[in-house]
Write an enzyme that holds these catalytic residues in place. Structure first.
Site: not given
Ligand code: DX5
Ligand code: ZN
Length: 236
Positions: A7, A32, A34, A36, A65, A67, A136, A141-144, A174-176, A196
């Site tokens: 991502s 991937h 994102d 937003m 993706h 959002m 999800m 909304g955010f990575g990490g 997707d996520g974490g 990501g």
């Molecule tokens: C979050 C995104 C993800 C994001 C995941 O809203 O949809 O694709 O990049 O990030 P990580 O892998 O850092 O949780």
């Molecule tokens: Zn995503």
């Protein structure tokens, strides 16, 4: 067969082509992306013009993706930009069936995304239409962010439904997704692993993609071995 989908949300946007190339060398097979809008989620990223540039920078499929609110209004623009897979949120679509038909009409592979609090059973009727379902495992909304553990139950439920209904859609998460969670995600039944921060966060995307994919494949191999021994089809 598990696949890694880097991502780019956590990549260096000033050097996207290099970042994507490194993640591909590390084993990423689909990118991937994102999208937003600052309304559906509290963050703003990129739109069709940047997707069109990314399209020129890699031959890998682009998994976009969305959002965003009112996704139907932008489906044609993302097709034009070169998106290969397009997923819309259940929570953003008043007429989800129509959205999926529109994605198919524009020649892309359709996906539906569920927020952590949305039940898998709400999408049973449209499962025969989709190429992938994206679970999800953080609030988008955010990575990490930290992986939400009840997502594993949702992946298992979806894998059961897929088997019961005799369908072949892919299960994406997707996520974490990172070293400490990837084995559980694979064991629960997911095969498309979005990551990501775990790929780009430390500035070594090739190395970190490779090691995350290796951990995912190890978990996958264990499942295959357990099946060969007559074990259960998945590990609970
Ligand atoms: C979050 C995104 C993800 C994001 C995941 O809203 O949809 O694709 O990049 O990030 P990580 O892998 O850092 O949780
Ligand atoms: Zn995503």
């Amino acid at each position: 067969m598990v696949e890694l989908l880097p991502s780019i949300l956590s990549a260096d946007f000033a050097h996207l082509a290099d970042e994507i190339a490194a993640a591909e060398r590390g084993g990423g097979t689909t990118i991937h992306v994102d999208i937003m809008d600052g309304h559906f989620v509290p963050n703003i990223t990129i739109g069709p013009p940047v997707v069109a540039s990314i399209r020129k920078a890699t031959r890998l499929p682009l998994d976009c993706h969305l959002m965003i609110d009112n996704p139907n209004e932008y489906i044609a623009a993302f097709a034009e930009a070169g998106a290969n897979w397009l997923s819309v949120h259940y929570e953003a679509c008043t007429h989800l069936h129509r959205s999926l038909e529109l994605i198919i009409h524009h020649g892309m592979k359709p996906g539906v995304v569920l927020n952590p609090a949305t039940r898998v059973d709400l999408i049973v009727e449209i499962l025969p239409m989709v190429h992938h379902v994206l679970i999800m495992s953080v609030n988008p909304g955010f990575g990490g962010q930290e992986f939400i553990h009840f997502s594993l139950d949702k992946i298992r439920r979806l894998a059961d439904l897929r088997q019961e209904m005799g369908l072949k859609f892919k299960i994406e998460v997707d996520g974490g997704v990172a070293h400490d969670t990837v084995a559980a995600v694979v064991q629960a039944g997911a095969e498309l692993l979005v990551a990501g921060n775990a790929v780009f966060g430390a500035g070594h995307p090739e190395r970190d993609a490779r090691s995350l994919l290796a951990a995912a494949r190890e978990a996958d191999d264990q499942i295959t071995a357990s099946r060969a021994l007559g074990g259960k089809s998945k590990i609970h």
